[in-house]
Motif scaffolding. Structure first.
Motif, PDB file in Angstrom:
ATOM      1  N   SER A  17       0.923  -1.166  -0.092  1.00  0.00           N
ATOM      2  CA  SER A  17       0.089   0.022  -0.063  1.00  0.00           C
ATOM      3  C   SER A  17       0.778   1.269   0.061  1.00  0.00           C
ATOM      4  CB  SER A  17      -0.823   0.268   1.256  1.00  0.00           C
ATOM      5  OG  SER A  17      -1.704   1.341   1.192  1.00  0.00           O
ATOM      6  N   ASN A  52      -3.159   4.201  -2.859  1.00  0.00           N
ATOM      7  CA  ASN A  52      -3.651   3.010  -3.559  1.00  0.00           C
ATOM      8  C   ASN A  52      -2.558   2.057  -3.214  1.00  0.00           C
ATOM      9  OD1 ASN A  52      -2.327   4.655  -5.878  1.00  0.00           O
ATOM     10  ND2 ASN A  52      -1.772   2.669  -6.279  1.00  0.00           N
ATOM     11  N   ASP A  53      -3.388   0.653  -3.746  1.00  0.00           N
ATOM     12  CA  ASP A  53      -2.282  -0.595  -3.438  1.00  0.00           C
ATOM     13  C   ASP A  53      -1.809  -0.729  -4.881  1.00  0.00           C
ATOM     14  OD1 ASP A  53      -3.557  -0.743  -0.967  1.00  0.00           O
ATOM     15  OD2 ASP A  53      -5.132  -2.130  -1.699  1.00  0.00           O
TER      16      ASP A  53
END
Length: 170
Positions: A127, A131-132
């Motif tokens: 992460s 965002n991932d």
């Protein structure tokens, strides 16, 4: 994903909390205190010794998760567990909701783009806060934002494949 012996890293012990044997725990569950719902626990010490734990309990504090383990009665015993990891069987986790995934279930899946270029397999995810990111390793390492449907077109567990909308040269 269906391997009943697969264990998942759910937390890491960062040391003692106070003088009565309590431990500072970094929990990887969401919310962090949910780690106490999943059993059985296996403790892997920093030296690699493993044992099953029973009776661990904890609470959320302003400084994070604090836990107590049976037999850990003082600060020295708690400090001896620093660097230890808490693992649970994958089967202890509830099924993810539709459209959601456990990162560990994505690891090892093949990654291809929409024109068929093979990116290798999912190494891990992380992460960034915004965002991932999915990390695919093949002929080289590629990082793809895990944003559906923008870049992650489909996740097909039956085929063992993730399709991404990502340029192979990027």
């Amino acid at each position: 994903m269906n391997d009943p012996t697969r264990r998942i890293l759910m937390g890491r012990i960062h040391g003692a909390f106070g003088v009565r044997g309590e431990l500072k725990l970094e929990s990887f569950s969401d919310p962090p205190e949910a780690i106490f719902r999943y059993r059985p626990w296996t403790l892997r010490t920093a030296q690699g010794v493993e044992r099953e734990l029973e009776g661990g309990r904890g609470r959320s504090t302003a400084k994070g998760i604090v836990m107590r383990l049976p037999g850990v009665e003082d600060r020295d015993a708690a400090e001896a567990l620093k660097g230890g990891e808490i693992h649970v069987p994958r089967s202890a986790l509830p099924p993810p909701k539709p459209g959601q995934y456990y990162w560990v279930d994505l690891e090892g899946l093949r990654v291809v783009n929409t024109v068929g270029a093979d990116f290798g397999t999912v190494s891990h995810l992380f992460s960034t806060g915004a965002n991932d990111v999915l990390v695919a390793r093949g002929d080289r390492e590629r990082m793809v934002p895990f944003l559906e449907p923008d870049y992650i077109v489909s996740v097909d567990f039956d085929a063992g494949c993730i399709t991404v909308d990502w340029d192979a040269d990027f």
